[in-house]
Scaffold this active site. Structure first.
Site, PDB file in Angstrom:
ATOM      1  N   GLY A  72       0.809  -1.212   0.000  1.00 20.94           N
ATOM      2  CA  GLY A  72       0.000   0.000   0.000  1.00 20.94           C
ATOM      3  C   GLY A  72       0.843   1.262   0.000  1.00 20.94           C
ATOM      4  N   THR A  73       1.912   1.259   0.770  1.00 16.56           N
ATOM      5  CA  THR A  73       2.741   2.463   0.880  1.00 16.56           C
ATOM      6  C   THR A  73       3.340   2.831  -0.472  1.00 16.56           C
ATOM      7  OG1 THR A  73       3.241   1.922   3.173  1.00 16.56           O
ATOM      8  CG2 THR A  73       4.749   3.450   2.080  1.00 16.56           C
ATOM      9  N   ASN A 152      -8.576   3.390   8.199  1.00 15.91           N
ATOM     10  CA  ASN A 152      -8.005   2.262   8.930  1.00 15.91           C
ATOM     11  C   ASN A 152      -8.287   2.305  10.429  1.00 15.91           C
ATOM     12  OD1 ASN A 152      -6.210   4.465   8.103  1.00 15.91           O
ATOM     13  ND2 ASN A 152      -4.761   3.589   9.560  1.00 15.91           N
ATOM     14  N   GLN A 180      -7.710  -0.579   3.039  1.00 14.53           N
ATOM     15  CA  GLN A 180      -8.543  -1.207   4.077  1.00 14.53           C
ATOM     16  C   GLN A 180      -9.835  -1.772   3.520  1.00 14.53           C
ATOM     17  OE1 GLN A 180      -7.914  -1.991   7.158  1.00 14.53           O
ATOM     18  NE2 GLN A 180      -5.947  -0.970   7.331  1.00 14.53           N
ATOM     19  N   SER A 200      -3.348  -3.510  -0.839  1.00 13.34           N
ATOM     20  CA  SER A 200      -2.217  -4.175  -0.188  1.00 13.34           C
ATOM     21  C   SER A 200      -2.613  -5.603   0.189  1.00 13.34           C
ATOM     22  CB  SER A 200      -1.828  -3.386   1.063  1.00 13.34           C
ATOM     23  OG  SER A 200      -0.863  -4.092   1.790  1.00 13.34           O
ATOM     24  N   GLY A 201      -1.777  -6.564  -0.187  1.00 15.74           N
ATOM     25  CA  GLY A 201      -2.117  -7.978   0.002  1.00 15.74           C
ATOM     26  C   GLY A 201      -2.400  -8.387   1.428  1.00 15.74           C
ATOM     27  N   CYS A 328       1.103   1.745  12.544  1.00 21.38           N
ATOM     28  CA  CYS A 328       2.276   2.558  12.244  1.00 21.38           C
ATOM     29  C   CYS A 328       2.499   3.620  13.301  1.00 21.38           C
ATOM     30  CB  CYS A 328       2.112   3.229  10.893  1.00 21.38           C
ATOM     31  SG  CYS A 328       1.392   2.156   9.685  1.00 21.38           S
TER      32      CYS A 328
HETATM   33  N1  PLP Z   1      -3.126   2.764   3.541  1.00 23.07           N
HETATM   34  C1  PLP Z   1      -3.898   2.357   4.549  1.00 23.07           C
HETATM   35  C2  PLP Z   1      -5.277   2.905   4.683  1.00 23.07           C
HETATM   36  C3  PLP Z   1      -3.412   1.430   5.470  1.00 23.07           C
HETATM   37  O1  PLP Z   1      -4.183   1.034   6.477  1.00 23.07           O
HETATM   38  C4  PLP Z   1      -2.091   0.932   5.314  1.00 23.07           C
HETATM   39  C5  PLP Z   1      -1.527  -0.005   6.311  1.00 23.07           C
HETATM   40  O2  PLP Z   1      -1.855   0.039   7.474  1.00 23.07           O
HETATM   41  C6  PLP Z   1      -1.331   1.377   4.227  1.00 23.07           C
HETATM   42  C7  PLP Z   1      -1.872   2.295   3.369  1.00 23.07           C
HETATM   43  C8  PLP Z   1       0.068   0.871   3.990  1.00 23.07           C
HETATM   44  O3  PLP Z   1       0.023  -0.407   3.450  1.00 23.07           O
HETATM   45  P1  PLP Z   1       1.310  -1.364   3.500  1.00 23.07           P
HETATM   46  O4  PLP Z   1       1.392  -1.881   4.887  1.00 23.07           O
HETATM   47  O5  PLP Z   1       1.014  -2.439   2.505  1.00 23.07           O
HETATM   48  O6  PLP Z   1       2.467  -0.539   3.091  1.00 23.07           O
END
Ligand code: PLP
Length: 392
Positions: A72-73, A152, A180, A200-201, A328
């Site tokens: 996701g990031t 989230n 999410q 994100s997987g 995070c």
């Molecule tokens: N975006 C949202 C809404 C998330 O909840 C998260 C992870 O908590 C991310 C992005 C980041 O995803 P990833 O952990 O795959 O980098």
């Protein structure tokens, strides 16, 4: 620890055994690089492309519109920086909201330091953005709107379709972080009116370290990494073949579950029972997030006159895994930016706990929380000078 009561599924989910099974051969007999010219490599290429088609179907996109990423990031970075760098001629203004994930917020902050302007939309007490405010802040030099589909921390679902229409009317690109939402809400990029979307997987029983970036055909982005010609020249680097196979399998399984609905009904019933019992057993609690426009798996409760971190430690002793904010940010003592944005004061925000469910959640998980939480609240409040003052 004898047993874990896992209620932190918005942080990550357990990999589905079927996903793991699908992935395993790509670590052993099918280890070939899909860029090779020999037959086993071409087989790996075929499997990656089949996975791309499966993911595309999951969100009603074309396989050519799917870029595999590391999660996701990275997908969020691709959307924000990718559009920003590709559109400097048009303008340097971006619109997002105050309650986005840090993958969006910190990428925007990075751009602000480098000459871009970012408007952070406020949200109401449920966490929903104001459409009128959005219309007002769009400028001639606005190049991108990025608003998450589901939050989230509090689970609130934004009116993405409507935001997409407004973006289209103003010829502004629109990205949604659906990290999410995937696996919990049916996703259709056409209905949602989005140009870009992040998945994100590991948030829907797939593997960690693999994600999807949906990029609508015709939308130009600047590539963030230079290297080989992978992923249609948009994301250089040898494909994470096992991860790609895994996320595709997770999409396939999630699609079945979203059609069948019985899992979602069960998850919602568990979540609602937890919330109802907490309200009955513990005085001075607030349920955060929208009453109905909210993911069925997410519960965020503010328990006044306690410290959420203290409660998490207490629950951890009993094997309960929950969160006081997004994974995070836990570890930092700052109250959650999402809870502050919906209008909670610092004290109340500090007393907030998130419980998030999945298809693997059970009645025992809820029972354990209800066994531990009320007594722990009494104990923690007995140490709070504010609680003592209030009850003098
Ligand atoms: N975006 C949202 C809404 C998330 O909840 C998260 C992870 O908590 C991310 C992005 C980041 O995803 P990833 O952990 O795959 O980098």
């Amino acid at each position: 620890m004898d047993r874990v009561y896992y209620l932190d599924n918005n942080a990550t989910t357990k990999t589905d055994p079927e996903v793991l099974k699908a992935m395993l051969p790509y670590f052993s007999e099918n280890y070939f690089n899909p860029s090779g010219v020999y037959s086993p490599a071409q087989d790996a290429r075929r499997d990656v492309e089949n996975a791309r088609a499966t993911v595309a179907k999951f969100i009603n996109a074309d396989p050519k519109e799917i870029i595999f990423t590391s999660g996701g990031t990275e997908s969020d970075n691709m959307a924000i920086k990718g559009i920003a760098y590709a559109n400097v001629d048009k303008g340097k203004h971006i619109i997002t909201s105050k309650i986005e994930h840090h993958a969006i917020l910190n990428t925007c902050k990075y751009l602000e330091k480098n000459g871009w302007e970012v408007t952070y939309l406020s949200v109401d007490k449920y966490g929903i953005i104001d459409m009128e405010e959005l219309k007002k802040v769009i400028r001639k030099d606005t190049v991108l709107i990025s608003i998450m589909l589901a939050n989230n921390e509090i689970g609130t679902i934004q009116p993405i379709e409507e935001i997409g229409k407004i973006a289209k009317e103003h010829s502004v690109y629109f990205h949604t972080d659906a990290v999410q939402a995937a696996g919990k809400i049916k996703l259709d990029v056409k209905k949602l009116n989005v140009d870009m979307m992040s998945l994100s997987g590991h948030k829907f029983h797939g593997p960690k370290g693999v994600g999807v970036f949906y990029l609508k055909r015709g939308v130009k982005i600047h590539s963030l990494s230079q290297g080989g010609h992978h992923e249609n020249n948009k994301r250089a680097g040898t494909e994470n073949v096992s991860g790609i196979i895994g996320i595709a399998k997770a999409c396939e399984i999630a699609a079945e579950h979203l059609n069948d609905l019985s899992d979602m009904v069960r998850i919602k019933a568990l979540r609602d029972r937890l919330e109802k019992s907490i309200m009955e057993k513990i005085p001075e609690v607030i349920m955060n997030g929208h009453p109905d426009k909210r993911m069925d798996n997410t519960s965020n409760v503010s328990i006044k006159y306690i410290e959420g971190e203290g409660m998490l430690i207490h629950m951890d002793f009993e094997g309960i895994c929950a969160s006081s904010g997004s994974a995070c940010t836990s570890g930092s003592l700052d109250p959650s930016h999402v809870l502050l944005a919906i209008g909670l004061d610092h004290g109340t925000a500090h007393g907030s706990i998130r419980f998030s469910f999945s298809k693997y959640s059970t009645d025992e998980d809820v029972n354990k929380v209800l066994e531990i939480l009320p007594a722990a609240v009494v104990k923690l409040r007995s140490m709070s000078p504010f609680w003592k003052e209030k009850n003098k």
